[in-house]
Design an enzyme around this catalytic site. Structure first.
Site, mmCIF file in Angstrom:
data_model
loop_
_atom_site.group_PDB
_atom_site.id
_atom_site.type_symbol
_atom_site.label_atom_id
_atom_site.label_comp_id
_atom_site.label_asym_id
_atom_site.label_seq_id
_atom_site.Cartn_x
_atom_site.Cartn_y
_atom_site.Cartn_z
ATOM 1 N N GLN A 1 36.017 46.422 36.086
ATOM 2 C CA GLN A 1 36.466 45.336 36.949
ATOM 3 C C GLN A 1 37.976 45.210 36.927
ATOM 4 O O GLN A 1 38.548 44.466 36.135
ATOM 5 C CB GLN A 1 35.813 44.008 36.534
ATOM 6 C CG GLN A 1 36.170 42.911 37.496
ATOM 7 C CD GLN A 1 35.118 41.850 37.600
ATOM 8 O OE1 GLN A 1 34.095 41.892 36.946
ATOM 9 N NE2 GLN A 1 35.373 40.874 38.436
ATOM 10 N N PHE A 2 38.629 45.945 37.839
ATOM 11 C CA PHE A 2 40.085 45.920 37.895
ATOM 12 C C PHE A 2 40.611 44.546 38.295
ATOM 13 O O PHE A 2 41.751 44.199 37.983
ATOM 14 C CB PHE A 2 40.629 47.009 38.831
ATOM 15 C CG PHE A 2 40.590 46.654 40.289
ATOM 16 C CD1 PHE A 2 41.708 46.105 40.900
ATOM 17 C CD2 PHE A 2 39.452 46.860 41.051
ATOM 18 C CE1 PHE A 2 41.683 45.777 42.248
ATOM 19 C CE2 PHE A 2 39.424 46.545 42.383
ATOM 20 C CZ PHE A 2 40.536 45.993 42.996
ATOM 21 N N THR A 3 39.781 43.717 38.945
ATOM 22 C CA THR A 3 40.263 42.417 39.407
ATOM 23 C C THR A 3 40.592 41.466 38.257
ATOM 24 O O THR A 3 41.216 40.431 38.493
ATOM 25 C CB THR A 3 39.255 41.752 40.369
ATOM 26 O OG1 THR A 3 38.010 41.581 39.701
ATOM 27 C CG2 THR A 3 39.069 42.595 41.623
#
Length: 145
Positions: free
Chosen positions: A78-80
């Protein structure tokens, strides 16, 4: 590198209508990799994930780890987690790692876990169904550099 842990009774991740990973009792780990993240960060966070005492003992106290209770981890990239929304209305992701580095360190995190691990698909649009237990949500971070 950051990991958000959610204690669950069960969880499933689906990609394009197909379940690609599922666990029963355990943890969903949302894994974010930053530009300065290292393999040492991945190993440290994996050890912390499986050693963190956030499951109830016989007295109802959070005194047992996912390893102690025979649980599993569902790891989702989850890069967010590196989204910075301090300015404007659109988050900036400049602190997130490039995909090649992020995938390598996400996999290093998963490989360092000694409990059973199910995974999502790196870079894919995923649907995550979970039954939160508690709820208990813990954020872990280890910043290198």
């Amino acid at each position: 590198m950051q990991v958000v842990l959610q204690r669950v009774r069960e969880a499933t991740v689906t990609v394009a209508g197909e379940a690609v990973g599922a666990i029963g009792h355990g943890l969903v780990a949302l894994v974010g990799v930053g530009r300065r993240s290292t393999p040492a960060d991945a190993a440290w966070l994996a050890a912390k994930t499986e050693g963190l005492r956030i499951f109830a003992d016989a007295d109802g106290r959070m005194n047992r780890s996912v390893a102690d209770v025979g649980g599993s981890v569902l790891a989702i990239s989850q890069f967010t987690l590196y989204g910075d929304a301090a300015r404007g209305r659109r988050p900036s992701f400049v602190e997130a790692a490039e995909p090649d580095q992020a995938e390598h360190l996400y996999q290093a995190y998963c490989d360092a876990l000694t409990v059973p691990v199910a995974q999502g698909v790196f870079g894919a649009h995923m649907l995550i169904d979970l039954c939160a237990d508690g709820p208990v949500t813990i954020r872990l971070e280890r910043a290198s550099g």
